[in-house]
Design an enzyme around this catalytic site. Sequence first.
Site, PDB file in Angstrom:
ATOM      1  N   GLY A 162      20.459  28.754 -30.262  1.00 22.70           N
ATOM      2  CA  GLY A 162      21.233  27.642 -30.811  1.00 22.70           C
ATOM      3  C   GLY A 162      21.032  27.540 -32.316  1.00 22.70           C
ATOM      4  N   GLY A 163      20.095  26.705 -32.718  1.00 19.84           N
ATOM      5  CA  GLY A 163      19.894  26.398 -34.144  1.00 19.84           C
ATOM      6  C   GLY A 163      19.786  27.627 -35.036  1.00 19.84           C
TER       7      GLY A 163
ATOM      8  CD  GLU B 293      22.742  21.132 -26.258  1.00 23.86           C
ATOM      9  OE1 GLU B 293      23.826  21.641 -26.579  1.00 23.86           O
ATOM     10  OE2 GLU B 293      21.656  21.442 -26.787  1.00 23.86           O
TER      11      GLU B 293
ATOM     12  CB  SER C 185      12.568  26.155 -30.192  1.00 23.55           C
ATOM     13  OG  SER C 185      13.026  24.811 -30.147  1.00 23.55           O
TER      14      SER C 185
ATOM     15  N   GLY D  74      16.270  22.839 -29.055  1.00 23.08           N
ATOM     16  CA  GLY D  74      16.497  22.048 -30.252  1.00 23.08           C
ATOM     17  C   GLY D  74      15.303  21.206 -30.677  1.00 23.08           C
TER      18      GLY D  74
ATOM     19  CG  ASN E 159      25.301  27.502 -27.432  1.00 25.61           C
ATOM     20  OD1 ASN E 159      26.446  27.153 -27.757  1.00 25.61           O
ATOM     21  ND2 ASN E 159      24.519  26.749 -26.672  1.00 25.61           N
ATOM     22  CD1 TRP E 160      26.827  29.955 -33.630  1.00 27.12           C
ATOM     23  CD2 TRP E 160      29.004  30.080 -34.142  1.00 27.12           C
ATOM     24  NE1 TRP E 160      27.028  31.122 -34.342  1.00 27.12           N
ATOM     25  CE2 TRP E 160      28.359  31.215 -34.662  1.00 27.12           C
ATOM     26  CE3 TRP E 160      30.379  29.937 -34.343  1.00 27.12           C
ATOM     27  CZ2 TRP E 160      29.037  32.210 -35.370  1.00 27.12           C
ATOM     28  CZ3 TRP E 160      31.064  30.924 -35.032  1.00 27.12           C
ATOM     29  CH2 TRP E 160      30.393  32.043 -35.549  1.00 27.12           C
ATOM     30  CE  LYS E 161      22.737  24.371 -28.684  1.00 24.55           C
ATOM     31  NZ  LYS E 161      21.491  23.653 -28.439  1.00 24.55           N
TER      32      LYS E 161
ATOM     33  CG  HIS F 125      23.763  24.733 -23.012  1.00 25.59           C
ATOM     34  ND1 HIS F 125      23.316  23.532 -23.495  1.00 25.59           N
ATOM     35  CD2 HIS F 125      23.106  25.692 -23.704  1.00 25.59           C
ATOM     36  CE1 HIS F 125      22.434  23.769 -24.446  1.00 25.59           C
ATOM     37  NE2 HIS F 125      22.284  25.067 -24.594  1.00 25.59           N
TER      38      HIS F 125
ATOM     39  CD  GLU G 299      19.365  27.957 -23.174  1.00 23.29           C
ATOM     40  OE1 GLU G 299      19.253  28.405 -24.313  1.00 23.29           O
ATOM     41  OE2 GLU G 299      20.258  27.162 -22.850  1.00 23.29           O
TER      42      GLU G 299
HETATM   43  P1  PGA Z   1      18.007  26.062 -29.759  1.00 22.14           P
HETATM   44  O1  PGA Z   1      19.134  25.967 -28.637  1.00 22.14           O
HETATM   45  O2  PGA Z   1      17.860  27.516 -30.087  1.00 22.14           O
HETATM   46  O3  PGA Z   1      18.539  25.265 -30.914  1.00 22.14           O
HETATM   47  O4  PGA Z   1      16.770  25.475 -29.174  1.00 22.14           O
HETATM   48  C1  PGA Z   1      19.190  26.913 -27.607  1.00 22.14           C
HETATM   49  C2  PGA Z   1      20.362  26.597 -26.719  1.00 22.14           C
HETATM   50  O5  PGA Z   1      20.699  25.409 -26.601  1.00 22.14           O
HETATM   51  O6  PGA Z   1      20.997  27.490 -26.124  1.00 22.14           O
END
Ligand code: PGA
Length: 250
Positions: A233-234, A97, A212, A174, A9-11, A95, A168
């Site tokens: 994500g990251g 966010e 994470s 994050g 997930n590159w956001k 998600h 999640e």
């Molecule tokens: P993260 O994000 O790996 O940076 O914690 C995960 C996500 O938001 O799907």
Amino acid sequence: MRQKLIIANWKMNLDAAAAQDFAARLRAARSGVAAVELAVCPAFPYLAQLSAALRDADVAVGAQDVFPEPAGAFTGEVSVSMLRDVGCTLVLIGHSERRHTVAHEDDWLLNRKLRAALGGGLRAVLCIGETLAQRDAQQTLDVLTFQLSAGLSGLQHGGATSLIIAYEPVWAIGTGRNATAAQAQEAHRHIRAELRRLGHPAEQMRVLYGGSLKPDNAAELFAQPDVDGGLIGGASLQAASFLEIAHAAS
Ligand code: PGA
């Protein structure tokens, strides 16, 4: 036996050049992680480009969101059929966010999105998870129960491979602070039990962990019996670390 699924997930990260470079690295390394299913979710503008770059590479391209209506006066929104038009086969729904910071989406809107996505032939990843305050108040399992029953309400059963759940925990996304393997397993086992209770083919469905997730904690999390892969994500912004995580799943 559930095949592990690893989703990037590159956001709102990676531009056209970075996406192209990532796709090339992924193509080159794909055969090394053949036992694992892979997907990449770029920002909307790069979906078509990524679909072309990953054609025949056995990597799915997914969107980070979708709107539930098929067409009309919905400025700024994108429909299921538009996503399919550009080669997208999967979509993230709800998600954290989008629930908590970007758009304050509620469970009923997410349910409409999920039904539209599945009804329109996309695979959908419903993201659920508790906040830190909810975990501290020992409400985690109740929150998951509610988010599942609301998110999946009215859904036709049977889409074992097209419906995917991502656990999640909001406090892990994050932050560099992942759920422990035991915390993840407890949540995932509960999610699978709830799926079964709601009439879904729970044993065949994938429940992914996200929050994470990194190369150094992936193997332990993936070793849990109810953890069927990850939403990253990251650590998905670099092809090398994304591939390391995929290796940990294979
Ligand atoms: P993260 O994000 O790996 O940076 O914690 C995960 C996500 O938001 O799907």
